[in-house]
Design a protein around this motif. Structure first.
Motif, PDB file in Angstrom:
ATOM      1  N   LEU A   1       0.823  -1.039   0.103  1.00  0.00           N
ATOM      2  CA  LEU A   1      -0.138  -0.030   0.121  1.00  0.00           C
ATOM      3  C   LEU A   1       0.926   1.178  -0.159  1.00  0.00           C
ATOM      4  CD1 LEU A   1      -2.981  -1.088   2.436  1.00  0.00           C
ATOM      5  CD2 LEU A   1      -2.993  -0.603  -0.156  1.00  0.00           C
ATOM      6  N   GLY A   2       2.033   1.215   0.750  1.00  0.00           N
ATOM      7  CA  GLY A   2       2.856   2.226   0.743  1.00  0.00           C
ATOM      8  C   GLY A   2       3.572   2.506  -0.887  1.00  0.00           C
ATOM      9  N   ILE A   3       3.893   1.512  -1.376  1.00  0.00           N
ATOM     10  CA  ILE A   3       4.480   1.375  -2.531  1.00  0.00           C
ATOM     11  C   ILE A   3       3.508   1.991  -3.674  1.00  0.00           C
ATOM     12  CG2 ILE A   3       5.398  -0.016  -4.645  1.00  0.00           C
ATOM     13  CD1 ILE A   3       6.651  -1.813  -2.450  1.00  0.00           C
ATOM     14  N   GLU A   4       2.339   1.824  -3.658  1.00  0.00           N
ATOM     15  CA  GLU A   4       1.316   2.269  -4.465  1.00  0.00           C
ATOM     16  C   GLU A   4       1.416   3.861  -4.389  1.00  0.00           C
ATOM     17  OE1 GLU A   4      -2.797   1.026  -3.858  1.00  0.00           O
ATOM     18  OE2 GLU A   4      -2.340  -0.993  -4.198  1.00  0.00           O
ATOM     19  N   GLN A   5       1.569   4.282  -3.384  1.00  0.00           N
ATOM     20  CA  GLN A   5       1.708   5.853  -3.066  1.00  0.00           C
ATOM     21  C   GLN A   5       3.078   6.572  -3.582  1.00  0.00           C
ATOM     22  OE1 GLN A   5      -0.839   7.846  -1.837  1.00  0.00           O
ATOM     23  NE2 GLN A   5      -2.044   5.546  -2.259  1.00  0.00           N
ATOM     24  N   ALA A   6       4.081   5.657  -4.039  1.00  0.00           N
ATOM     25  CA  ALA A   6       5.172   6.060  -4.478  1.00  0.00           C
ATOM     26  C   ALA A   6       5.284   6.515  -5.737  1.00  0.00           C
ATOM     27  CB  ALA A   6       6.370   4.937  -4.019  1.00  0.00           C
ATOM     28  N   VAL A   7       4.627   7.530  -6.325  1.00  0.00           N
ATOM     29  CA  VAL A   7       4.447   7.819  -7.685  1.00  0.00           C
ATOM     30  C   VAL A   7       4.490   9.369  -7.932  1.00  0.00           C
ATOM     31  CG1 VAL A   7       2.915   5.808  -8.498  1.00  0.00           C
ATOM     32  CG2 VAL A   7       1.912   7.921  -7.486  1.00  0.00           C
ATOM     33  N   THR A   8       4.737   9.699  -9.138  1.00  0.00           N
ATOM     34  CA  THR A   8       4.920  11.411  -9.248  1.00  0.00           C
ATOM     35  C   THR A   8       3.826  12.168  -8.717  1.00  0.00           C
ATOM     36  OG1 THR A   8       6.040  10.466 -10.930  1.00  0.00           O
ATOM     37  CG2 THR A   8       5.690  12.763 -10.823  1.00  0.00           C
ATOM     38  N   GLY A   9       4.110  13.095  -7.939  1.00  0.00           N
ATOM     39  CA  GLY A   9       3.173  14.031  -7.704  1.00  0.00           C
ATOM     40  C   GLY A   9       2.380  13.734  -6.181  1.00  0.00           C
ATOM     41  N   LYS A  10       2.335  12.615  -5.663  1.00  0.00           N
ATOM     42  CA  LYS A  10       2.051  12.112  -4.187  1.00  0.00           C
ATOM     43  C   LYS A  10       2.987  12.833  -3.152  1.00  0.00           C
ATOM     44  CE  LYS A  10      -1.655   9.224  -4.864  1.00  0.00           C
ATOM     45  NZ  LYS A  10      -2.855   9.147  -4.470  1.00  0.00           N
ATOM     46  N   ARG A  11       2.717  12.855  -1.903  1.00  0.00           N
ATOM     47  CA  ARG A  11       3.479  13.450  -1.032  1.00  0.00           C
ATOM     48  C   ARG A  11       4.048  12.378  -0.233  1.00  0.00           C
ATOM     49  NH1 ARG A  11       3.670  19.079  -0.296  1.00  0.00           N
ATOM     50  NH2 ARG A  11       2.417  19.984  -1.778  1.00  0.00           N
TER      51      ARG A  11
END
Ligand code: MF3
Ligand code: CO
Length: 261
Positions: free
Chosen positions: A133-143
């Motif tokens: 779930l953390g990795i899903e957030q590791a994308v451009t534009g997220k914080r």
């Protein structure tokens, strides 16, 4: 200072992480009741050296081994020892880093030893879910706060707590680069993620209360309430739309087959 990596550097990190994944595959073959954590450390050390890598934890700030091996209530940085004999029902978190051609890999995996209780199995599964779930957030534009929130909320929904004393981190030519990657946080807080950032994401999730202490050896962190802890870690590269996962559990999965969770 956060260093963005070139595509060439990302491929070097992937190669280093692939060797670390293979090393964990070797450990998966032997982790069983009766094995000591010192035996695991020697297997990993020799395998890494035989494949052209340098064990990067060994000597790091004086750390005395190739692996960190944290059993049951130990959270991180357990020191391998001939006196620690694994027994049926234990869990062991293995964490290590390799320097291959100047680039540092970092990944961790909590293995069940034989059959573990249903409660403990759920802790392992939930912690692994937190990681993805953390990795899903590791994308451009997220914080970074979005990433921490995703991990924390999943852990706490299951009734677990998040270790706050240890965090993930940037990674590259150094084991620990900026930024710090907390496993807790608030949505919309923290730095904005950019393509080419490489992060080691590593939730440490505790079945009981979140307090930890350091043992007299100066390294081993364990839960104060002595309830078990789990730790899964993958190094990733932030990209548009989807993170590129540089580390791998595939070798572990190949060895464990049906026993892979
Ligand atoms: N692999 C650990 C991390 O995730 C570092 C181990 S600490 C050491 O940061 F001192 F053992 F190297
Ligand atoms: Co790490």
């Amino acid at each position: 200072m956060v260093f963005l990596k070139t595509d060439e550097e990302v491929e070097l990190l992937r190669k280093s992480n692939d060797l670390l994944g293979m090393t964990y595959g070797e450990l998966a073959k032997v982790i069983a009741p009766g094995v000591t954590t010192a035996q695991l450390d020697k297997i990993a050390h020799d395998f890494i050296c035989d494949h052209g890598g340098v064990p990067a934890c060994l000597g790091y700030e004086g750390y005395p081994a190739t692996l960190c091996t944290s059993v049951n209530e130990q959270v991180v940085h357990g020191i391998p020892s001939k006196d620690v004999v694994l027994k049926e029902g234990d869990i062991i978190s293995v964490d290590s880093c390799i320097n291959l051609n100047g680039y540092i890999s970092d990944s961790a995996y909590t293995f069940p030893v034989g059959e573990v209780s249903a409660d403990v199995l759920k802790l392992l599964k939930t912690t692994k879910e937190c990681l993805y779930l953390g990795i899903e957030q590791a994308v451009t534009g997220k914080r970074l706060g979005d990433l921490g929130y995703a991990i924390q909320s999943h852990a706490e929904q299951a009734g677990y707590s998040v270790c706050r004393e240890y965090v993930g981190h940037g990674i590259g030519r150094e084991m620990h680069e900026d930024p710090e990657v907390c496993n807790y946080g608030r949505r919309g807080n923290g730095i904005i993620l950019k393509s080419g950032m490489t992060l080691a994401i590593e939730p440490m999730i505790l079945m009981g209360r979140r307090n930890v202490l350091i043992e007299d050896d100066g390294w081993t962190a364990r839960t104060c309430d002595r309830k078990p802890a789990a730790h899964y870690e993958l190094s990733v590269c932030v990209r548009n739309g989807k993170a590129d996962i540089l580390s791998t559990f595939d070798y572990i999965q190949q060895v464990l087959g049906d026993r892979f969770i």
